[in-house]
Design a protein around this motif. Structure first.
Motif: not given
Length: 370
Positions: A124, A128-129, A131, A153-154, A172-174, A201
């Motif tokens: 990651g 900013r997230p 993948s 994910r962040n 980590g999904g915001g 988060t």
């Protein structure tokens, strides 16, 4: 009625062979699977086992290198990698940070890193997230892109751990609190989903011990156990510490760093310093010295395991030479072992391992098998 066992002559009883009756080669292979924190207890069994623990295991242990990465503040493209090097003479042993000759692509660093064998995995991105997954083979120096996660994910909000050689990414999904746990298998180079978990988060620190991922936060420690049924894998407990008088007290403190040394979870808290987590009673405890008194290590900018020891790195002081301002990088190498229900620590070495510009800060610190 007579006891039939009592009528048997003593010569009819057979004794089970002990560990000491086996060839040394087999005993060493058995001892190599025992966490090093238990080696002191084994040494008390006999002089023979003490000699095998002290000298025999050295010949079969896998060597590791400590990789340390510094980032220049306010510069997202300035990253500098070093390895910890040992120099020994007939009388002393010294340590120092030497620049790593491997060329690391500069755009892969805002990520979470874990080591599996000789590979470093960059997962990651921060801020900013993403993948993305990138894999560095430290033996060849080759960096390759791995398959992407299904969920961006962040990594500043995600927990990452390694269990049975597989990499677990949790959270980590915001703004999306409930998010799928993803598992990467380095052998097959594939991701798989392992069920959704509700993870807050906020920034967290994580590490793997005893086949579980421990997530350490402010006032809370969560434990993810992949072997539990879905919906029961993530358990949250109130973080407490065991005081010197044996009382449990809450830990309203910010965690700065975590690592695992020989199956023991360590964390450095902002106010309390370095402590270890007793998984039997779910409390944080202080290291003690050989004299039984509490051992205080109050600051760690980076922590890791290195050759079975706890490595604590931190910046200390500033020096000005002409227009340059530098900081000293100091290091403590701490041997840890179990003594009953306690973890004892001994500082084997302490000193300066290098100097860096004052604008440098620690980014990554991890042990990689050679």
């Amino acid at each position: 009625m007579s006891n039939s066992n009592a009528d048997k002559p003593l010569e009819n009883y057979t004794t089970h062979p002990s560990l000491s009756s086996l060839p040394d080669e087999i005993v060493l292979r058995c001892l190599a699977r025992v966490p090093r924190s238990y080696h002191l207890n084994i040494s008390w069994v006999s002089k023979h086992l003490r000699a095998l623990v002290r000298y025999g295991l050295r010949s079969i242990r896998h060597k590791s290198s400590l990789y340390v990465c510094f980032q220049q503040e306010y510069n997202d493209s300035s990253f500098h990698w070093f390895t910890l090097s040992e120099t020994s003479t007939t009388t002393t042993t010294e340590y120092g940070l030497v620049p790593n000759p491997t060329t690391f692509p500069p755009h892969k660093y805002g990520s979470s890193t874990v080591a599996v064998g000789s590979n470093i995995f960059f997962i990651g991105r921060s801020r900013r997230p993403s993948s993305d997954l990138w894999i560095l083979d430290t033996r060849s120096g080759n960096m390759t892109q791995g398959p992407s996660m299904s969920v961006p994910r962040n990594v500043e909000e995600a927990a990452v751990g390694v269990i049975d050689g597989k990499i677990y990414v949790i959270g980590g999904g915001g703004y999306q609190e409930e998010i799928q746990v993803e598992v990467f298998d380095p052998k097959s180079e594939t991701w798989e989903l392992a069920g959704a978990e509700n993870v807050r988060t906020i920034p967290r620190s994580s590490a793997s011990v005893e086949g579980k991922v421990y997530i350490v936060e402010y006032e809370k420690t969560s434990v993810y156990n992949p072997r539990e049924c879905e919906g029961e894998r993530l358990v949250k407990i109130v973080s407490e510490r065991l005081s010197e008088r044996g009382r449990k007290e809450t830990v309203p403190d910010t965690v700065e760093r975590v690592c695992v040394v020989e199956d023991v979870l360590f964390a450095c808290f902002k106010r309390l310093g370095v402590m270890w987590f007793d998984t039997k009673i779910d409390v944080w405890r202080r290291l003690v010295g050989l004299d039984g008194k509490e051992m205080f290590i109050f600051h760690a900018d980076a922590m890791s395991e290195y050759e079975g020891k706890l490595v604590v790195l931190y910046m200390w002081g500033e020096s000005r030479v002409d227009d340059s301002v530098t900081k000293s990088v100091r290091c403590k190498l701490v041997s840890v072992h179990r003594a009953g229900d306690r973890i004892c620590g001994t500082i084997d070495w302490s000193g300066v391992v290098g100097t860096v510009p004052s604008s440098f800060c620690f980014l990554h610190c991890l042990a990689v098998s050679e």
